[in-house]
Design an enzyme around this catalytic site. Structure first.
Site, short mmCIF file in Angstrom:
data_model
loop_
_atom_site.label_atom_id
_atom_site.label_comp_id
_atom_site.label_asym_id
_atom_site.label_seq_id
_atom_site.Cartn_x
_atom_site.Cartn_y
_atom_site.Cartn_z
CG HIS A 373 -2.18 -0.77 1.04
ND1 HIS A 373 -3.30 -0.27 0.43
CD2 HIS A 373 -2.45 -2.04 1.38
CE1 HIS A 373 -4.24 -1.21 0.42
NE2 HIS A 373 -3.74 -2.30 0.99
CE LYS A 564 -6.12 14.31 -0.67
NZ LYS A 564 -5.96 13.10 -1.50
NE ARG A 565 -4.81 10.54 9.56
CZ ARG A 565 -4.61 9.60 10.47
NH1 ARG A 565 -5.40 8.56 10.56
NH2 ARG A 565 -3.61 9.70 11.32
CE LYS A 570 -2.64 11.03 2.61
NZ LYS A 570 -3.23 10.24 1.51
CB THR A 672 -9.98 5.23 -2.55
OG1 THR A 672 -9.61 5.51 -1.20
CG2 THR A 672 -9.31 3.94 -3.00
CE LYS A 676 -14.04 6.47 -1.08
NZ LYS A 676 -13.33 6.44 0.20
#
Length: 847
Positions: A373, A564-565, A570, A672, A676
């Site tokens: 992952h 998101k986290r 990110k 993911t 969405k």
């Protein structure tokens, strides 16, 4: 509004009169007999529980019959092992999958209650951190919908992911006591309680190795039903809870203190107390290793019990031979967290079942498969041997043997290449010897997969290059997906209805059918309907935001969302720099017309991750300045969305216009959330990273806002060295933004507040924020331009929705089933009925 809200929409199932009156009766019966309340003293929470029990009743018959059918037919069983299952709420999902939503709506309405209000009372099952845990939940939904005999196995954490409060702009964590009022969906199964052993020592005898003098913890299973979509299949998620045995600490050596001994039961039961709140980060704590072995040991005993007591292909009460084990059992390891499955299965086969090593190893490899992952080095699990030796002495011996045989094999193929042996060893030498769990997984599995095409290539070409050179056939790609039941039908019924009016309902279980929408991309009525649904979703979300957080937002502004986290890779900081740049442009041209934006950023920071917590403080501080500047008005708002979680995602995603997916190329394995947003009518601004690459391929790159360095550019920059100062000197708007953060413009009461953030960005930014700043700002300009033309914007939205079919977890799971597990998806128990097969009376009862 009532008649509008309660309009019969096909995708919600018809509210048959029989169903409605039956549900009302069931609701009242549970209120009376289960909750022991009458309507005079019942609280809204009582009504929620009464409804949950009424809906659960509809699962029970199908659940029992599904499990009976599996026993009768003995299919190959799929075991999805994960330390996280981020399930969210269950009530609405169950109603959707059973086709009961309208019937429940009507029954609850007739009882003078509001269904949506009751749904809001349910706690999220927050047994996950982010993508990895939510993926497991989507996979369970798809496996049930595809009729696979699948089981999710994990830990029933008493406390899930913490609740996030923002106090003075800082994140504060609060324990998530999600079981406080009870969980109507789980059923404890004390009859299947199993022992798990820790510590002790190994004795080598003539009969083989014996693990003795261990401490025992009991694993109590709790089963939760997992319904497929309208196919009469109900699978099981089994989560283990730790219980101390009744003689715990009361053995002969502890004669004295009975009270102390009973109080010490907590030490054993702490194993399932709390979810570790780290996303993409390894924390080598003994309690975490205990959790990993706990779930593995309990699950493998369960798997073997079920294999042996199988009715099929064997006249004995138990299967005598393990020959057929890999034909009847597939174990999927969700990241390395359940990696101990490999040595544990070997321990059972060799020590307990007395099988010879090579046969046991063949069975283990054929049974296990591993999903990687992440490529971030700080996320890879590397356990100190000293800890392992103490906690799991026999497993350490087994790992040494696995490694020795593996290295012998490599040495035979590459004689004299000692560096390759060092690189490929499961044991890392050094000041602190460690076990590399990823290497153990690759060696012990017959299939290894990444979670998006670009990620799987990186896995083969860098992370596991040596292993790929050795066994290229092992390596596969399985691009992630999301369940369209929760992430379209449940969260965006308006859009689902508009789609169903055009192409029918089959897309719900075959999302590739969305491409039929391409023929309506110029249909003015369809364009108007899609835009109208988005506007309604934005208005509803605005109202909720105002109610909960007392912030007023402009519903006609662009909803620009990054949820998101919080993590440096990110690049929420890149988003911050754009917000500041936009603010400065408005300030210096107060009369110019700007596209109004509401920038929303949400997500949790790991409690021990200092930089992530500083990023949250920066976002809230920017909001403080921007949102209170009279020159800006409602042209720009910056809002931090508190306590982002599954149930909140279901609200914000359908209301979003712009989806931010801006990680440094090569760092986000898949993502993911990106899928969405695409399915729910937002456009994506993003880098060529993770599944963004495949989204751009499906929809056409011109229908996404793609910017920034590609993986090759990042690699080239790593070669020549990244120099942030160069960009700071060359780009005036960037320099202004950084100087403002640095000087305390956004933190006037503590001017040095963001020193660490600026210092990181300027001198040790692994994720090269400044290198993509210019391209990002320019790309955001293109976003503004398109947003000013609502018709063209909506046409791009339609093209995106029409191209999102690939990203259904049904497609992902079908690929796992065929290419890794060696099983074919089916119509579930419906298929058994429609084919007129008779797998025994119990299955026929489904008719």
């Amino acid at each position: 509004i009532d008649s509008e809200k309660r309009r019969q929409i096909s995708v919600r199932g018809l509210a048959g009169l029989g169903d409605v009156s039956e549900l009302r009766k069931s609701f009242n019966r549970h209120l009376h007999f289960t909750l022991v309340k009458d309507r005079n003293v019942a609280t809204p929470r009582d009504y929620f529980f009464a409804l949950a029990h009424a809906v659960r009743d509809h699962l029970v018959g199908r659940w029992i019959r599904t499990q009976q059918c599996y026993y009768e037919r003995d299919p190959k069983r799929i075991y999805y092992l994960s330390l996280e299952f981020y399930m969210g709420r269950t009530l609405q999902n169950t109603m959707v999958n059973l086709g009961l939503q309208n019937a429940c709506d009507e029954a609850i309405y007739q009882l003078g209650l509001d269904l949506e209000e009751l749904e809001e009372i349910e706690e999220d099952a927050g047994l996950g951190n982010g993508g990895l845990g939510r993926l497991a939940a989507c996979f369970l939904d798809s496996m049930a919908t595809l009729g696979l005999a699948a089981y999710g196995y994990g830990i029933r954490y008493e406390f899930g992911i913490f609740n996030q409060k923002i106090v003075d702009g800082w994140q504060v964590e609060e324990a998530d006591d999600w079981l406080r009022y009870g969980n109507p969906w789980e059923k404890a199964r004390p009859e299947y309680m199993l022992p798990v052993h820790f510590y002790g020592r190994v004795e080598h005898t003539a009969e083989g190795a014996k693990w003795v003098d261990t401490q025992v913890v009991l694993a109590m299973p709790y089963d939760t039903p997992v319904p497929g979509y309208k196919n009469n299949t109900v699978n099981t998620m089994r989560l283990w809870s730790a219980k101390a045995p009744n003689d715990f600490n009361l053995q002969e050596f502890n004669v004295g203190d009975y009270i102390e001994a009973v109080l010490d039961r907590n030490l054993a039961e702490n194993i399932s107390r709390v979810l570790y709140p780290n996303d993409n980060f390894f924390e080598g704590k003994e309690l975490r290793l205990k959790q990993e072995y706990f779930v593995v040991a309990a699950t493998l005993q369960d798997i073997i019990r079920r294999f042996k007591s199988s009715k099929f292909g064997c006249r004995d009460p138990v299967r005598a031979s393990f020959e057929t084990f890999p034909d009847k059992v597939a174990i999927q390891l969700n990241d390395t967290h359940p990696a101990l499955s490999i040595p544990e299965l070997m321990r059972i086969l060799v020590d307990v079942e007395k099988m010879d090593w090579d046969k046991a190893w063949e069975i283990t490899q054929k049974t296990c498969a591993y999903t990687n992952h992440t490529v971030l080095p700080e996320a890879l699990e590397r356990w100190p041997i000293s800890m392992f030796e103490k906690l799991l002495p026999r497993h350490l011996e087994i790992i040494y043997t696995i490694n020795q045989k593996h290295l012998d094999h490599v040495a035979a193929l590459y004689p004299g290449d000692v560096d390759r042996l060092r690189r490929m060893s499961v044991i890392e030498e050094g000041d602190c010897k460690r076990i590399n769990m990823a290497h153990l997984c690759v060696i012990g599995s017959h299939a290894v997969n990444g979670v998006a095409r670009i990620h799987s290539e990186i896995v083969k070409n860098s992370v596991f290059k040596d292993f790929y050179d050795l066994e290229p056939e092992k390596f596969q790609n399985k691009t992630n997906g999301i369940t369209p039941r929760r992430w379209l039908l449940l969260c965006n019924p308006g859009l689902a209805e508009v789609i169903a009016e055009k192409i029918g309902e089959d897309f719900i279980t075959d999302l590739s059918q969305l491409k039929k929408l391409l023929q309506f991309v110029d249909d003015e009525i369809f364009i108007r309907d899609v835009a109208k649904v988005k506007q309604e979703n934005k208005l509803k979300f605005s109202a909720q935001l105002e109610e909960q957080y007392k912030v007023k937002i402009n519903p006609s502004s662009m909803f620009d969302v990054q949820v998101k986290r919080i993590h440096e890779y990110k690049r929420q900081l890149l988003n911050c720099l754009h917000a500041i740049t936009l603010y400065n442009r408005i300030r210096s041209n107060p009369t110019k017309s700007f596209v109004p934006r509401t920038i929303m950023i949400g997500g949790k920071a790991a409690p021990g991750y200092h930089m992530a917590k500083m990023i949250i403080k920066l976002i809230t501080s920017i909001g403080e300045v921007v949102n209170n500047d009279p020159y800006v008005g409602d042209r720009l708002k910056v809002i931090f969305l508190e306590n982002y979680r599954v149930s909140f995602a279901e609200k914000v995603i359908p209301a979003s216009d712009l989806s931010q997916q801006i990680s440094t190329a090569g760092t986000e394995a898949s993502g993911t959330g990106n899928m969405k947003f695409m399915l729910n009518g937002a456009l994506t601004i993003g880098t060529m990273d993770g599944a963004n690459v495949e989204m751009a391929e499906e929809a056409g790159e011109e229908n996404l806002f793609i910017f920034g360095m590609r993986v090759e550019d990042v690699e080239a920059m790593d070669q020549q060295g990244y120099n942030a100062k160069k960009y700071y000197d060359r780009l005036p708007e960037l320099r202004q933004a950084i100087d403002q953060i640095s000087s305390g413009f956004f933190s006037p009461r503590d001017p040095g507040c963001f020193h660490d953030v600026v210092n990181m960005l300027m001198y040790h930014d692994r994720f090269k924020v400044f290198a993509d700043y210019e391209a990002y700002i320019q790309c955001q300009g293109q976003v503004d331009e398109l947003y000013m033309n609502p018709r063209e914007w909506t046409k791009k939205v339609i093209k995106n929705i029409a191209s999102s079919g690939k990203f259904s977890s049904d497609r992902t799971i079908t690929e796992y089933a065929r290419e890794i597990w060696g099983v074919e998806p089916s119509a579930g128990l419906n298929g058994i009925i429609s084919r007129g097969e008779s797998p025994g009376f119990e299955c026929e009862a489904l008719c």
